[in-house]
Design a protein around this motif. Structure first.
Motif, short mmCIF file in Angstrom:
data_model
loop_
_atom_site.label_atom_id
_atom_site.label_comp_id
_atom_site.label_asym_id
_atom_site.label_seq_id
_atom_site.Cartn_x
_atom_site.Cartn_y
_atom_site.Cartn_z
N HIS A 76 0.89 -1.08 -0.10
CA HIS A 76 0.18 0.00 -0.06
C HIS A 76 0.97 1.27 -0.10
CE1 HIS A 76 -3.91 -1.85 0.70
NE2 HIS A 76 -2.99 -3.09 1.23
N LEU A 77 0.79 2.01 -1.14
CA LEU A 77 1.76 3.11 -1.24
C LEU A 77 1.07 4.06 -1.01
CD1 LEU A 77 4.62 3.62 -2.34
CD2 LEU A 77 3.83 4.02 -4.52
N PHE A 78 1.86 5.37 -0.09
CA PHE A 78 1.10 6.46 0.47
C PHE A 78 2.00 7.72 -0.44
CE2 PHE A 78 0.09 3.33 3.32
CZ PHE A 78 -1.41 3.40 3.26
N PHE A 79 1.42 8.85 -0.44
CA PHE A 79 2.29 9.78 -0.97
C PHE A 79 2.30 11.07 -0.18
CE2 PHE A 79 0.96 7.29 -4.78
CZ PHE A 79 2.15 7.64 -5.64
N PRO A 80 3.10 12.23 -0.02
CA PRO A 80 4.38 12.16 -0.85
C PRO A 80 5.26 10.97 -0.91
CG PRO A 80 4.06 14.14 0.24
CD PRO A 80 3.04 13.31 0.82
N TRP A 81 5.69 10.42 -1.99
CA TRP A 81 6.62 9.06 -1.81
C TRP A 81 7.99 9.56 -2.44
CZ3 TRP A 81 6.87 6.01 -7.27
CH2 TRP A 81 7.59 4.98 -6.95
N GLU A 104 -5.22 10.48 -3.87
CA GLU A 104 -3.76 10.93 -3.81
C GLU A 104 -3.28 10.89 -5.18
OE1 GLU A 104 -1.25 9.40 0.17
OE2 GLU A 104 -2.09 7.81 -0.99
N ILE A 105 -3.97 10.53 -6.16
CA ILE A 105 -3.40 10.17 -7.66
C ILE A 105 -4.58 10.68 -8.70
CG2 ILE A 105 -2.28 8.05 -6.84
CD1 ILE A 105 -4.19 6.35 -8.61
N VAL A 106 -5.62 10.99 -8.25
CA VAL A 106 -6.50 11.44 -9.31
C VAL A 106 -6.46 12.82 -9.65
CG1 VAL A 106 -9.00 12.12 -9.74
CG2 VAL A 106 -8.45 9.91 -8.64
N GLY A 107 -6.12 12.88 -11.00
CA GLY A 107 -5.94 14.26 -11.85
C GLY A 107 -4.65 14.92 -11.55
N VAL A 108 -3.67 14.29 -11.20
CA VAL A 108 -2.19 14.64 -10.68
C VAL A 108 -1.73 14.64 -12.03
CG1 VAL A 108 -2.11 14.11 -8.40
CG2 VAL A 108 -1.25 12.35 -10.27
N GLY A 109 -0.40 15.72 -11.91
CA GLY A 109 0.55 15.77 -12.95
C GLY A 109 2.04 15.72 -12.57
N ALA A 110 2.78 16.66 -13.27
CA ALA A 110 4.04 16.91 -12.84
C ALA A 110 4.84 15.48 -12.09
CB ALA A 110 4.15 17.85 -11.56
N LEU A 111 5.57 15.69 -11.09
CA LEU A 111 6.47 14.85 -10.36
C LEU A 111 5.45 13.29 -9.98
CD1 LEU A 111 9.09 13.52 -9.37
CD2 LEU A 111 8.62 14.82 -7.46
N ARG A 112 4.40 13.60 -9.50
CA ARG A 112 3.56 12.40 -9.31
C ARG A 112 3.26 11.65 -10.13
NH1 ARG A 112 -0.20 13.11 -4.05
NH2 ARG A 112 1.89 13.88 -3.20
N ARG A 113 2.64 12.40 -11.48
CA ARG A 113 2.33 11.63 -12.57
C ARG A 113 3.59 10.71 -13.10
NH1 ARG A 113 -1.52 12.45 -17.57
NH2 ARG A 113 -0.76 10.86 -19.02
N HIS A 114 4.67 11.41 -13.13
CA HIS A 114 6.09 10.66 -13.56
C HIS A 114 5.98 9.46 -12.69
CE1 HIS A 114 10.09 9.94 -14.83
NE2 HIS A 114 10.52 9.98 -13.66
N GLN A 115 6.08 9.74 -11.25
CA GLN A 115 6.10 8.39 -10.42
C GLN A 115 5.31 7.25 -10.72
OE1 GLN A 115 5.79 10.47 -6.58
NE2 GLN A 115 8.07 10.54 -6.45
N LEU A 116 4.03 7.71 -10.89
CA LEU A 116 2.97 6.59 -11.30
C LEU A 116 3.33 6.02 -12.58
CD1 LEU A 116 -0.03 8.72 -10.25
CD2 LEU A 116 0.73 6.90 -9.05
N GLU A 117 3.81 6.82 -13.53
CA GLU A 117 4.18 6.01 -15.00
C GLU A 117 5.23 5.04 -14.89
OE1 GLU A 117 2.69 6.60 -17.55
OE2 GLU A 117 1.90 8.73 -17.96
#
Length: 282
Positions: free
Chosen positions: A9-14, A30-43
């Motif tokens: 179970h991953l929690f952000f900021p990560w 924690e992830i819906v609609g995000v961009g920038a660094l957090r989207r990169h982490q999810l990718e």
């Protein structure tokens, strides 16, 4: 059935360190609609992990539910998780306590014994009006300004920390809207001004630029001198500039200051491009 030992179970900021488990559980808040660094982490996560997205529709504020629904669909389209399921209700206050410590570590440390009291007062008086947990702190700097009017060091420290947290998650759609031949600012650019030397941050007095650099997937910080600030000011005006026009206008504007050669001006320009603050033209 998936073994519980294979689930993380991953929690952000990560911090970006990949978990060893095969299945990674993420929360919509924690992830819906995000961009920038957090989207990169999810990718990055989806390249090697099976992702499970847990949703919490009953806890999403009614006033943002329609936007949340649309953003959830968009997020699922690009994230393509292995599974989407309803998650158990989370404890909102405990989550915000955790986030406060992560988003404002220097502010919290400087506030000392008053930190938890101010945190709790903010939470008691602020309605949740977003689906992202982190967004709940976007008014905290203004809240502190009411509590500590004129105390620039603590207020500027909180602003400094919030700007970095804000940039980390914002979807900066303007990155794809640059015009051919036109110099543009990084759409994530935020300026923080320190009115005096800040002992908490260990930074000198001056202006600092923060941006999300998509090339390096980092939130970058850079102090700005007079010429740096002039380039930025010119690009924030309504007029559009080619590289040549920008350098010429900057040189004209610096007539009263010690003159820089055209080579020195271009070097300044290229330095801002290298740091991702300006977007150069081909």
């Amino acid at each position: 059935m998936t073994n519980e030992n294979q689930i993380c179970h991953l929690f952000f900021p990560w911090n970006g360190e990949l978990p060893s488990q095969e299945v990674v559980v993420l929360r919509d808040v924690e992830i819906v609609g995000v961009g920038a660094l957090r989207r990169h982490q999810l990718e990055t996560l989806k390249e090697s992990k099976k992702l499970v997205v847990q949703t919490h529709e009953p806890q999403i504020p009614d006033q943002v539910r329609a936007i949340y629904d649309a953003e959830l669909l968009r997020t699922l389209e690009w994230l393509r998780p292995f599974k989407v399921e309803s998650g158990q209700a989370f404890e909102f206050t405990a989550e915000q306590w955790r986030l406060f410590a992560l988003l404002f570590p220097k502010t919290r440390g400087h506030l000392g014994l008053a930190a938890d009291r101010l945190r709790d007062e903010y939470l008691q008086n602020m309605d949740w009006s977003s689906w992202l947990l982190q967004d709940h702190w976007r008014y905290f700097v203004g809240f502190l300004r009411q509590k500590f009017p004129g105390q620039s060091e603590i207020l500027e420290t909180a602003h400094w920390e919030w700007v970095q947290a804000w940039i980390e998650i914002q979807p900066f759609d303007g990155e794809s809207l640059s015009e051919p031949g036109i110099v543009a600012l990084n759409p994530s650019l935020q300026i923080v001004t320190l009115s005096r030397e800040n002992q908490i941050l260990k930074r000198d007095k001056g202006m600092y630029a923060f941006i999300y650099n998509s090339a390096t997937a980092t939130v970058g910080e850079r102090p700005l001198d007079l010429v740096d600030a002039l380039f930025i000011d010119l690009l924030q005006e309504d007029r559009k500039y080619s590289k040549k026009q920008l350098l010429e206008m900057a040189s004209l504007s610096l007539k009263a200051a010690p003159a820089l050669s055209s080579e020195e001006m271009e070097k300044k320009f290229l330095s801002l491009v290298a740091d991702g603050i300006l977007k150069d033209v081909p």
